[in-house]
Design a protein around this motif. Structure first.
Motif, PDB file in Angstrom:
ATOM      1  N   GLY A  72       0.805  -1.217   0.000  1.00 36.84           N
ATOM      2  CA  GLY A  72       0.000   0.000   0.000  1.00 36.84           C
ATOM      3  C   GLY A  72       0.832   1.257   0.000  1.00 36.84           C
ATOM      4  N   LYS A  73       2.045   1.187   0.574  1.00 43.33           N
ATOM      5  CA  LYS A  73       2.919   2.348   0.583  1.00 43.33           C
ATOM      6  C   LYS A  73       3.243   2.802  -0.839  1.00 43.33           C
ATOM      7  N   VAL A  74       3.364   1.833  -1.755  1.00 44.35           N
ATOM      8  CA  VAL A  74       3.622   2.148  -3.162  1.00 44.35           C
ATOM      9  C   VAL A  74       2.319   2.477  -3.876  1.00 44.35           C
ATOM     10  N   PHE A  75       1.266   1.696  -3.561  1.00 44.65           N
ATOM     11  CA  PHE A  75      -0.011   1.849  -4.261  1.00 44.65           C
ATOM     12  C   PHE A  75      -0.662   3.194  -3.956  1.00 44.65           C
ATOM     13  N   ASN A  76      -0.432   3.738  -2.765  1.00 40.55           N
ATOM     14  CA  ASN A  76      -1.077   4.985  -2.369  1.00 40.55           C
ATOM     15  C   ASN A  76      -0.852   6.102  -3.384  1.00 40.55           C
ATOM     16  N   LYS A  77       0.406   6.289  -3.766  1.00 39.22           N
ATOM     17  CA  LYS A  77       0.729   7.362  -4.706  1.00 39.22           C
ATOM     18  C   LYS A  77       0.113   7.088  -6.073  1.00 39.22           C
ATOM     19  N   THR A  78       0.152   5.820  -6.486  1.00 37.68           N
ATOM     20  CA  THR A  78      -0.454   5.467  -7.777  1.00 37.68           C
ATOM     21  C   THR A  78      -1.949   5.725  -7.757  1.00 37.68           C
ATOM     22  N   PHE A  79      -2.606   5.353  -6.664  1.00 35.52           N
ATOM     23  CA  PHE A  79      -4.045   5.544  -6.546  1.00 35.52           C
ATOM     24  C   PHE A  79      -4.404   7.033  -6.656  1.00 35.52           C
ATOM     25  N   VAL A  80      -3.675   7.879  -5.931  1.00 33.09           N
ATOM     26  CA  VAL A  80      -3.954   9.321  -5.967  1.00 33.09           C
ATOM     27  C   VAL A  80      -3.707   9.881  -7.363  1.00 33.09           C
ATOM     28  N   SER A  81      -2.640   9.432  -8.018  1.00 30.71           N
ATOM     29  CA  SER A  81      -2.330   9.925  -9.367  1.00 30.71           C
ATOM     30  C   SER A  81      -3.422   9.542 -10.356  1.00 30.71           C
ATOM     31  N   VAL A  82      -3.905   8.297 -10.253  1.00 27.83           N
ATOM     32  CA  VAL A  82      -4.962   7.841 -11.157  1.00 27.83           C
ATOM     33  C   VAL A  82      -6.267   8.594 -10.891  1.00 27.83           C
ATOM     34  N   VAL A  83      -6.602   8.748  -9.630  1.00 29.69           N
ATOM     35  CA  VAL A  83      -7.848   9.433  -9.265  1.00 29.69           C
ATOM     36  C   VAL A  83      -7.847  10.873  -9.768  1.00 29.69           C
ATOM     37  N   ILE A 120     -15.399   5.137  -7.260  1.00 30.05           N
ATOM     38  CA  ILE A 120     -15.425   3.970  -8.156  1.00 30.05           C
ATOM     39  C   ILE A 120     -14.083   3.241  -8.177  1.00 30.05           C
ATOM     40  N   PRO A 121     -12.940   3.946  -8.354  1.00 28.52           N
ATOM     41  CA  PRO A 121     -11.658   3.231  -8.260  1.00 28.52           C
ATOM     42  C   PRO A 121     -11.450   2.566  -6.905  1.00 28.52           C
ATOM     43  N   ALA A 122     -11.918   3.215  -5.830  1.00 34.38           N
ATOM     44  CA  ALA A 122     -11.763   2.632  -4.494  1.00 34.38           C
ATOM     45  C   ALA A 122     -12.577   1.354  -4.360  1.00 34.38           C
ATOM     46  N   ILE A 123     -13.805   1.363  -4.866  1.00 36.32           N
ATOM     47  CA  ILE A 123     -14.646   0.159  -4.803  1.00 36.32           C
ATOM     48  C   ILE A 123     -14.054  -0.953  -5.664  1.00 36.32           C
ATOM     49  N   ILE A 124     -13.516  -0.580  -6.832  1.00 41.58           N
ATOM     50  CA  ILE A 124     -12.860  -1.578  -7.686  1.00 41.58           C
ATOM     51  C   ILE A 124     -11.704  -2.231  -6.926  1.00 41.58           C
ATOM     52  N   PHE A 125     -10.918  -1.412  -6.253  1.00 38.42           N
ATOM     53  CA  PHE A 125      -9.788  -1.932  -5.481  1.00 38.42           C
ATOM     54  C   PHE A 125     -10.272  -2.833  -4.348  1.00 38.42           C
ATOM     55  N   ALA A 171      -8.112  -3.578   2.010  1.00 37.43           N
ATOM     56  CA  ALA A 171      -8.220  -2.464   1.063  1.00 37.43           C
ATOM     57  C   ALA A 171      -8.501  -1.158   1.795  1.00 37.43           C
ATOM     58  N   GLY A 172      -9.370  -1.215   2.804  1.00 37.22           N
ATOM     59  CA  GLY A 172      -9.652  -0.017   3.590  1.00 37.22           C
ATOM     60  C   GLY A 172      -8.430   0.471   4.332  1.00 37.22           C
ATOM     61  N   LEU A 173      -7.661  -0.454   4.927  1.00 36.61           N
ATOM     62  CA  LEU A 173      -6.437  -0.075   5.632  1.00 36.61           C
ATOM     63  C   LEU A 173      -5.436   0.590   4.686  1.00 36.61           C
ATOM     64  N   VAL A 174      -5.317   0.054   3.482  1.00 33.55           N
ATOM     65  CA  VAL A 174      -4.376   0.610   2.504  1.00 33.55           C
ATOM     66  C   VAL A 174      -4.786   2.020   2.103  1.00 33.55           C
ATOM     67  N   LEU A 175      -6.064   2.200   1.742  1.00 33.77           N
ATOM     68  CA  LEU A 175      -6.522   3.509   1.276  1.00 33.77           C
ATOM     69  C   LEU A 175      -6.634   4.522   2.402  1.00 33.77           C
ATOM     70  N   ASP A 176      -6.665   4.030   3.644  1.00 38.99           N
ATOM     71  CA  ASP A 176      -6.672   4.952   4.779  1.00 38.99           C
ATOM     72  C   ASP A 176      -5.393   5.780   4.831  1.00 38.99           C
TER      73      ASP A 176
END
Length: 473
Positions: free
Chosen positions: A265-276, A287-292, A314-319
């Motif tokens: 999640g430490k790596v995915f966090n930045k990717t998630f924000v960039s995509v969003v 929608i991307p959060a629910i997909i994840f 998934a919730g812990l990661v996106l938190d």
């Protein structure tokens, strides 16, 4: 005189007519099924809202009202919501009878509609619990979880180990309950509802006290440990047997899954924000959060864990993302729509009639319920003894703060019911344990904090806990 090819044309016409009739019947059946599902949802949402409002007005968590509302409209009372696994026939369902008198539902189709409508509602309830665990993960701040210290960790470990071990062993030795159901019931005893406790502590002005911080930290860790236990136990229920190597595999895989998700999640966090940030249309973040969340739930299921563990991870990661607060706000309406289906359904499937003392065959169930309630209380009260190096601290208050099971206990009961691992008396006993511990916790906390109200608390520091107190742990 017949024209050439007349017989073939007649055959084709008959086939076409039969196909058209079948299509018409399927269309009619689909309409009846949709109507039945919609009526079920009307009943569910009415029971959820009325029960939740009433519970909130008397100072109890709304989710408890949703459960009681489900009990009232379900097999224990009104039979508006009826499920085949609860031993209810289609003719006993008031919704089916209503459709027969108003929508032209025939007896031939009644059984199929009854079966399929319940399948749809059950799937929606399962999606609801996935969303619930995703939301719990979002509210379980990982940084705070790592900073609560050894005191909260010890309290959490004792609060999981003691009730689980004593409850499971007691059911097997004293009552002859088979291993899998006993383990499931023991697992349900490990839960702690952070929402209920945080709300009461806030009202008492004790949220930021030493006792309050230890309770909240322990409750968060308790949830994480409980989710792992639930994943292990639910997987055991599917196999129907206890294999030590399988248990070790499940514990290691569940722990590894959570830890791996957090590290990645430490790596995915930045990717998630960039995509969003690239999305400009509605639903750009949710929608991307629910997909994840659904993808993580799928991966958890693939490695023979529970899907809810994946949603929680998934919730812990996106938190940990910069979009956490916005995401929490946007997931609330989705949870408000889907989560009540789960809780009302759990209540509706619970047959409290198996605890009727007038029936001699029910007395064992009542004794089991009494045993579970006693272990549920004692097993959490002793957690205060795990606190050390804190002179003058109120250990009894810490133990009492860990008592309420709330919605977390209902998740265990619901998963156990869906897996078929629990008998009706044992399931009803677990529900009674959840209800009683939830009712007892607020007045007991007020009792063990006799000088409450002398300290001034600020709730601005914990807005998420205030939100959680109204719905989630």
């Amino acid at each position: 005189m017949q024209l050439p090819g007349w017989e073939n044309s007649t055959s084709l016409l008959a086939s076409a007519t039969e196909a058209a009739t079948e299509a018409s019947s399927e269309g009619e059946y689909g309409t009846l099924l949709l109507t039945a599902v919609l009526l079920n949802l009307v009943v569910i949402y009415l029971a959820s809202k009325i029960g939740g409002e009433f519970s909130n007005r008397v100072g109890l968590p709304p989710v408890l009202g949703e459960l009681v509302g489900g009990v009232l409209v379900g097999v224990s009372a009104l039979h508006l919501l009826a499920f085949p696994e609860a031993g209810v026939e289609p003719s006993s369902s008031l919704i089916i009878r209503f459709l027969e008198s108003t929508a032209g539902l025939t007896p031939d189709l009644a059984t199929a509609v009854f079966r399929d409508q319940n399948d749809v509602i059950s799937v929606l309830a399962e999606i609801g619990v996935v969303i619930l665990l995703f939301e719990i993960g979002l509210e379980s701040n990982l940084k705070e979880l790592l900073e609560v210290g050894i005191q909260a960790t010890l309290v959490a470990i004792v609060g999981v180990a003691v009730p689980f071990a004593v409850g499971t062993a007691g059911l097997m030795i004293l009552f002859g309950v088979p291993a899998i159901p006993a383990i499931f019931a023991g697992a349900a005893l490990t839960a702690t509802s952070i929402g209920i406790t945080s709300k009461v502590l806030s009202e008492l002005g004790r949220l930021n006290s030493k006792e309050g911080q230890i309770i909240l930290g322990a409750a968060v860790i308790d949830d994480v440990l409980g989710i792992i236990v639930l994943a292990v136990v639910a997987s055991l229920a599917k196999t129907g047997e206890i294999d030590v190597s399988n248990v070790i595999y499940l514990i290691l895989s569940a722990s590894g899954f959570l830890l791996g998700a957090i590290v990645l999640g430490k790596v995915f966090n930045k990717t998630f924000v960039s995509v969003v940030d690239l999305f400009k249309t509605r639903g750009g973040i949710i929608i991307p959060a629910i997909i994840f969340a659904y993808a993580m739930a799928y991966f958890a299921a693939v490695i023979h864990l529970e899907a809810i563990l994946g949603a929680f991870a998934a919730g812990l990661v996106l938190d940990e993302t910069d979009k956490r607060k916005e995401l929490q706000r946007q997931v609330i309406p989705i949870a408000d729509i889907l989560v009540p289906i789960f809780f009302v359904t759990v209540g509706a499937k619970t047959d409290l009639g198996v605890l009727n003392p007038a029936n001699p065959t029910n007395r064992e169930g009542l004794v089991i319920a009494s045993f579970l309630i006693a272990i549920a209380i004692i097993g959490k009260v002793v957690t205060g003894l795990a606190v050390f190096g804190q002179p003058g601290i109120n250990r009894l208050a810490i133990g009492v703060g860990m008592i309420p099971r709330g919605e977390v206990g209902l998740v265990f009961a619901g998963v156990g019911s869906a897996s078929g691992a629990l008998s009706k008396p044992l399931e009803a006993a677990i529900i009674m344990m959840v209800i009683l511990t939830t009712f007892l916790a607020p007045p007991l906390l007020r009792f063990v904090f006799p000088d409450s109200g002398l300290e001034v608390e600020t709730t601005e520091a914990v807005p998420e806990l205030d939100r959680a107190a109204n719905r989630q742990p």
